[in-house]
Design an enzyme around this catalytic site. Structure first.
Site, PDB file in Angstrom:
ATOM      1  N   GLU A 347       0.839  -1.192   0.000  1.00  0.00           N
ATOM      2  CA  GLU A 347       0.000   0.000   0.000  1.00  0.00           C
ATOM      3  C   GLU A 347       0.881   1.250   0.000  1.00  0.00           C
ATOM      4  O   GLU A 347       1.722   1.428   0.878  1.00  0.00           O
ATOM      5  CB  GLU A 347      -0.907   0.020   1.234  1.00  0.00           C
ATOM      6  CG  GLU A 347      -1.765   1.265   1.356  1.00  0.00           C
ATOM      7  CD  GLU A 347      -2.287   1.479   2.758  1.00  0.00           C
ATOM      8  OE1 GLU A 347      -2.362   2.647   3.183  1.00  0.00           O
ATOM      9  OE2 GLU A 347      -2.598   0.485   3.443  1.00  0.00           O
ATOM     10  N   ARG A 389       7.588   2.677   0.648  1.00  0.00           N
ATOM     11  CA  ARG A 389       7.205   1.554  -0.201  1.00  0.00           C
ATOM     12  C   ARG A 389       7.363   1.882  -1.685  1.00  0.00           C
ATOM     13  O   ARG A 389       7.535   0.970  -2.499  1.00  0.00           O
ATOM     14  CB  ARG A 389       5.783   1.133   0.140  1.00  0.00           C
ATOM     15  CG  ARG A 389       5.686   0.573   1.557  1.00  0.00           C
ATOM     16  CD  ARG A 389       4.280   0.257   1.977  1.00  0.00           C
ATOM     17  NE  ARG A 389       4.244  -0.211   3.360  1.00  0.00           N
ATOM     18  CZ  ARG A 389       3.157  -0.596   3.993  1.00  0.00           C
ATOM     19  NH1 ARG A 389       1.979  -0.556   3.373  1.00  0.00           N
ATOM     20  NH2 ARG A 389       3.203  -1.017   5.245  1.00  0.00           N
TER      21      ARG A 389
END
Length: 423
Positions: A347, A389
């Site tokens: 995510e 991320r």
């Protein structure tokens, strides 16, 4: 928070929403306290009315030279009772507000039913996440090999869950922030630079407190909190204000570091950049008219996706089911990128519509220009994007046969023309 009128007039709708969120909030207790408050308030108003009438009667008796002592004594007792009831009302109102702040927002009717992340449908996909058929090293291995990621230094300085980016890693992080900010500004967002420490009222305003207190870093001496996201200070820029309807929608973007204890996540994704206590993020916030908020949610989502498409990073969009929605959200999309070495979707953004839930807590309204009436705004936010991320995805997805990592072309100009990380 929810509208008290909604809770009183349609408790079954609220009860269903609470149940769909997976919350165990005791709505019956709230309704009992609210009923007791209204009954006591009615009694106070009745006594005050009686006192006003008696005051006129006393004045009349005294003008006529008659004895008013009995009525005067009765009103002293009435005044004492009013004071007692008002003290009770203050305590009940405090209890009611404390309860109110723990009621989750109701999911929007379009949110898919479900209880956990396995029930979240994929609603959009872009690009080929499996396009790199090379043997892929995990991002922490390639990062350390290229000298852009130093996990040991982060742990030595601050403990587990903290990382150090070095050389091209630090440059990549700064390039991403500048690229995202420049892009969002070009698409109509006002850039703001905000404090990284906020008050308790600000945290309550956006719904982090009291629900998520265990996940927050608290500076007890000053009763300030390290922000978990720039959503908190940016949304609270409008706290306790009334915006002109002609100024809506308000669209803001900010960079900030974010601080989260991740109290409920020990042992999960502990390697590399996947779950850390401090990370950088660019955050978009929108303040809009209620009737436009779901259209604005789609536009907010598109602004976040535009960044990934320009960076040529494949993604998928999932729509969160009712049981996976956050405490404050009525509807939410998560954007995920793929880490090929670990085979996981990560995510990198959540785009949420809170409807008037945050606005009621933070007391943010807008005024209609035509008739001067005021209503609560709807607030939305979305990561545009979270860096750790994204960096992990770049380190894995853009590996080359030579063992280097290619820099996405839009970032090269922000990195002095570099084409590869680590030399």
């Amino acid at each position: 928070m929810l509208d008290r009128k909604l809770i009183r007039n349609d408790p079954e709708k609220v009860r269903e929403g609470i149940r769909n969120k997976g919350s165990d909030f005791d709505l019956d207790h709230f309704l009992e306290v609210d009923s007791r408050r209204r009954e006591l308030l009615q009694e106070v108003e009745s006594l005050k009315h009686r006192k006003n009438v008696a005051s006129r009667e006393i004045s009349q008796l005294m003008r006529e030279g008659k004895d008013a002592s009995e009525l005067i004594e009765e009103m002293k007792e009435t005044s004492s009772t009013i004071k007692e009831y008002e003290d009770q009302l203050k305590d009940i109102e405090e209890e009611l507000i404390a309860l109110e702040l723990t009621i989750p927002n109701i999911p929007h009717q379009s949110a898919p039913p479900g209880t956990c992340d396995k029930d979240n449908p994929v609603v959009r996909e872009w690009g080929d996440p499996f396009r790199n058929d090379l043997p892929i090293l995990p991002h922490w291995e390639i990062g350390e090999k290229l000298g852009v990621l130093d996990l040991e230094a982060g742990a030595a300085v601050s403990g587990s869950g903290f990382v150090v980016l070095r050389g091209d890693g630090a440059l990549l992080s700064r390039a991403l922030v500048n690229y995202m900010l420049d892009t969002h500004r070009s698409r109509g967002h006002e850039e703001v630079a905000v404090p990284y420490l906020v008050s308790r009222d600000s945290m309550i305003g956006t719904g982090q407190l009291p629900k998520m207190a265990d996940d927050m870093y608290h500076c007890g001496r000053d009763d300030l909190f390290c922000i978990p996201t720039a959503e908190v200070p940016v949304t609270n820029l409008l706290r306790e204000s009334t915006v002109s309807g002609s100024d809506l929608p308000v669209r803001m973007v900010a960079y900030s570091p974010c601080f989260r204890r991740e109290a409920g996540s020990y042992g999960k994704d502990t390697r590399g950049l996947i779950r850390v206590h401090q990370f950088d993020k660019v955050e978009m916030v929108r303040v809009v008219r209620p009737e436009e908020s779901y259209q604005q949610l789609e536009l907010l989502l598109q602004d976040a996706l535009y960044i990934l498409e320009q960076l040529d990073i494949p993604y998928r969009v999932i729509e969160l089911c009712t049981g996976d929605l956050s405490f404050s959200a009525a509807k939410c999309y998560d954007i995920e990128t793929y880490a090929p070495a670990t085979g996981k979707w990560l995510e990198v953004s959540s785009c949420s519509n809170f409807e008037d839930f945050q606005a009621r807590r933070a007391r943010i309204k807008y005024r209609e220009d035509k008739d001067g009436s005021s209503r609560f705004v709807h607030t939305l936010n979305g990561s545009g994007l979270a860096l750790p991320r994204i960096i992990a995805t770049i380190l894995e997805l853009f590996q080359t046969p030579t063992g280097k990592v290619r820099v996405p072309p839009p970032l090269a100009g922000y990195m002095g023309g570099r084409e590869f990380l680590g030399g």
